[in-house]
Scaffold this active site. Structure first.
Site, PDB file in Angstrom:
ATOM      1  N   ARG A   1       4.258   9.419  13.080  1.00 61.23           N
ATOM      2  CA  ARG A   1       5.243   9.148  13.988  1.00 61.23           C
ATOM      3  C   ARG A   1       5.956   8.938  14.008  1.00 61.23           C
ATOM      4  O   ARG A   1       7.079   9.049  15.139  1.00 61.23           O
ATOM      5  CB  ARG A   1       4.442   7.465  13.713  1.00 61.23           C
ATOM      6  CG  ARG A   1       3.466   6.503  14.208  1.00 61.23           C
ATOM      7  CD  ARG A   1       2.796   5.705  13.281  1.00 61.23           C
ATOM      8  NE  ARG A   1       2.997   5.524  11.873  1.00 61.23           N
ATOM      9  CZ  ARG A   1       3.502   5.111  10.780  1.00 61.23           C
ATOM     10  NH1 ARG A   1       4.203   3.833  11.254  1.00 61.23           N
ATOM     11  NH2 ARG A   1       2.779   4.987   9.655  1.00 61.23           N
TER      12      ARG A   1
ATOM     13  N   HIS B   1      -0.446   1.100   3.615  1.00 65.89           N
ATOM     14  CA  HIS B   1      -0.370   1.891   4.513  1.00 65.89           C
ATOM     15  C   HIS B   1      -1.050   1.709   5.953  1.00 65.89           C
ATOM     16  O   HIS B   1      -2.263   1.425   6.413  1.00 65.89           O
ATOM     17  CB  HIS B   1      -0.424   3.474   4.487  1.00 65.89           C
ATOM     18  CG  HIS B   1       0.647   4.305   5.233  1.00 65.89           C
ATOM     19  ND1 HIS B   1       0.217   4.444   6.361  1.00 65.89           N
ATOM     20  CD2 HIS B   1       1.706   5.250   4.442  1.00 65.89           C
ATOM     21  CE1 HIS B   1       1.080   5.966   6.910  1.00 65.89           C
ATOM     22  NE2 HIS B   1       2.257   6.149   5.751  1.00 65.89           N
TER      23      HIS B   1
END
Ligand code: FAD
Length: 668
Positions: A293, A273
């Site tokens: 995000r 990740h």
């Protein structure tokens, strides 16, 4: 003869995360007596840690969304290596699984007009993640647990016993799947599946007879006898040093499947990740959800540059914004602007961050900056990202409403797993064995999109429970007998760490030499996997990793512990080492063999994606007999069935050219 308590069940589910609980609910609803076993406390599985949300094309935020778009995104994210039938079932069934959760009491965040709110995530064309703030997994597990309790209450009314048809055994670990000669009637899963594979495998192969377990608190052994066992044990992250995974993710289900005669696929594909915490060292690897995000957070290097614009690969160029202005415009007006490159699939973002840090443009603690403080008002951040706000304040003394976070890649998820039939979740090769959730391979191809795990758990958890129940019902009359020899061997294996380093243990095949400390072995394994089979891979390093793994395997046979069997974490780790070493060897061997870069697998020495590899599955099995030279794992290459024509038609030809071979394109 080893005396251990035995219990009879119809279906035994190993794991109480989302996949295990959904499977258990289904098996019980089919009327079968179902037991759930979990290594930690009931309710404490990885699923509970899931933050961002569950992907399902309900079309609440954008009516243009539908299962076909979700399927397309999933295949693109997985670089077309996904078992397409799984990706299809997943995309089609995910919305029903979310609505079903709501009818069972889940309280999702809402849109202004009262529908389930859906947020943006990397690789998803439309806002698609149903969520509960950034604590979605907690709500999912709470709802499934509540449903289990409701079923138990119904059973109590009928039988006077809450646990007559569904019972949870918490803090119990399974160390072996027990099998018996395969003389029973054919399993439904043995029919040829829609993806061209056979379901629960070869005719005449040993079939499941139960599971061997120990209770963590007392060290007591017990056996669960059952014709059907569902593996739902989650991931393998604890084999890597920097990881978002918690202590119990030691690849147990993967190893149990191998040891029972099943195979694993796609093990070279481990997801790093892009955004784990990098500071302070005690929390390195802890996840920073992608919702940061998705909700507008941006990545910057030490020079303040929003660097992701430099890392959009050709295959995605048409879909991503070229300027900050366009990227920012997308949040308000997605019709006329393209997506920000921060929302590329995870593999792309993780590699970009890695490159920036390597080029000397990292933060003081070796990450990059992730900033929401300049993008949203403080109260919005606190409302939409409450866990992140709390996590950074408590663990790093950082106020994310006022300053950026420092983040870097962390081992997060394994795309590889048990080779299952797409429709039935039956493990190839072992009748009666099923697998769902992170432990199953194929669904996500070479890279999973965020949010697609929670939906995967529910879609395939339900299917695994359904077909495991069907198999148990069909085989109820001719239940396989549990072998006394297997029980004795499993007990002896589990007790070996208490006599490690003695002459008696050496005579029993544990090798000469002093007892080894399991914690030291674990640390060395994690370091080797991080350094040599990590985010960027090279042939010489992976060969070195295999040599190190062979040495660790030899030493782990002498992993020794002191004390007794009552709650002895050193002993538990000594037993977990077998699983981590098997799984790590699968990852390293498959990664060495795949001479291309695709999704979560990046080769420095083969940096490009190779169309000739697209249809290749690397299948790991247990080498028989195990060989110290070549290791314990055998590897073979298998060609995946061609993608069904109507599914291929969902893509533009220009896009397919990037992935498919000329032969595949002309065969269409
Ligand atoms: P898990 O939930 O991992 O449960 C595994 C179960 O198996 C546990 O009960 C464990 O005790 C048990 N078990 C393991 N070994 C044994 C054994 N030997 N014997 C008995 N029991 C055993 N995905 C998303 O889609 N959206 C997100 O927002 C998201 N956020 C995430 C955040 C974090 C921090 C992490 C770590 C993951 C996140 N993921 C997310 C991924 C997702 O949470 C996992 O992939 C998923 O929960 C796995 O579910 P599972 O049911 O397969 O297994």
């Amino acid at each position: 003869m080893t005396q251990v308590e035995r219990q009879q069940w119809d279906v035994v589910i190993i794991g109480a995360g989302g996949a295990g609980l959904r499977a258990a609910i289904e098996a019980r609803e089919q009327g079968l007596r179902t037991a759930v076993i979990c290594k930690s406390l009931f309710g404490k599985a990885h699923t509970v840690m899931a933050e961002g949300g569950i992907a399902a094309s309900m079309g609440n935020a954008n009516e243009a969304d539908n299962w076909q778009v979700h399927f397309r995104d999933t295949m693109r994210g997985g670089k077309f290596l996904n078992q397409w039938r799984m990706a299809e079932l997943h995309a089609r069934e995910a919305p029903d699984r979310v609505w079903e959760l709501e009818t069972w009491g889940a309280l999702f965040d809402r849109t202004k007009d009262g529908r389930i709110s859906q947020r943006n995530f990397g690789g998803h064309e439309y806002p698609r993640l149903a969520h509960v703030g950034d604590r979605t997994g907690l709500e999912l597990i709470r709802t499934l647990q509540q449903k289990v309790v409701a079923l138990q209450q119904a059973d109590h009314k009928e039988t006077g016993d809450y646990e007559s048809r569904i019972k949870v055994f918490q803090e119990c670990t399974v160390t072996r799947i027990l099998t018996a000669p395969g003389d029973g009637p054919a399993a439904d899963g043995e029919k040829t599946g829609t993806d061209g594979k056979t379901g629960s495998g070869k005719a005449g192969g040993d079939r499941v007879s139960g599971a061997f377990c120990y209770e963590r608190e007392t060290g007591r052994f017990f056996v669960m006898e059952a014709p059907s066992v569902v593996l739902a044990t989650g991931g393998i992250g604890k084999s890597f040093k920097v990881t978002s995974n918690s202590w119990e993710y030691t690849g147990d289900g993967h190893a149990l499947a191998l040891l029972a005669g099943a195979s694993l696929i796609n093990m070279e594909f481990v997801q790093f990740h892009p955004t784990g915490m990098v500071w302070p060292p005690s929390v390195k690897g802890i996840l920073v959800t992608e919702s940061v995000r998705g909700d507008g957070g941006v990545l910057r290097n030490s020079e303040g540059k929003r660097f992701m614009f430099d890392y959009v690969p050709d295959v995605f160029k048409e879909k991503y914004a070229e300027s900050e202005q366009e990227a920012d415009g997308w949040y308000e007006d997605p019709e006329h602007n393209r997506r920000p490159p921060e929302l590329l699939p995870r593999d792309e973002v993780a590699r970009a961050i890695n490159s920036e840090v390597k080029a000397g443009r990292g933060t003081p603690h070796g990450g990059v900056y992730l900033d929401v403080s300049t993008r949203m008002p403080a109260e919005v951040i606190k409302r939409r990202l409450p866990s992140m706000h709390h996590q950074f304040r408590e663990l790093a003394d950082v106020d994310i409403t006022a300053e950026p976070m420092e983040v870097g890649p962390t081992c997060h998820y394994v795309m590889g797993g048990v080779d299952v039939d797409s429709d039935t979740a039956a493990a190839a090769g072992v009748p009666g064995l099923f697998a769902a959730g992170e432990v199953a391979g194929g669904m996500h191809g070479s890279n999973r999109l965020g949010g697609n795990s929670l939906s995967d758990l529910l879609v395939f958890g339900r299917r695994a429970g359904l077909y495991a129940a069907e198999y148990a019902r069909e085989n109820g009359e001719s239940r396989p007998a549990v072998s006394e020899e297997q029980i004795a061997a499993a007990a002896e294996e589990a007790l070996r760490p208490f006599s490690a380093g003695t002459a008696e243990a050496a005579a029993a095949g544990a090798g000469d030499g002093p007892a080894e400390n399991p914690y030291t072995l674990h640390q060395e394994l994690q370091q080797a996997m991080n350094d040599l089979v990590g985010i960027i891979r090279r042939e010489d390093e992976m060969a070195q990793a295999l040599t190190r793994l062979a040495g660790l395997r030899e030493r782990a046979a002498r992993a020794g512990v002191e004390g007794h069997r009552q709650f002895n974490p050193g002993w538990h780790l000594a037993l977990d080492l077998r699983n981590m070493l098997l799984v790590s060897e699968c990852v390293a061997r498959a990664a060495l063999n795949r001479t291309e870069s695709r999704g979560g697998h990046t080769r420095d020495d083969y940096p490009d994606m190779d169309r000739e590899w697209r249809r290749a599955n690397l299948v790991c099995g247990l080498a028989a007999p195990p060989d110290d030279e070549t290791g314990r794992i055998s590897l073979r290459r298998r060609t995946m069935p061609a993608i069904r024509g109507d599914l291929l038609e969902l893509f533009e030809k220009e896009e397919l050219i990037k992935y498919l071979t000329d032969e595949e394109l002309t065969a269409e």
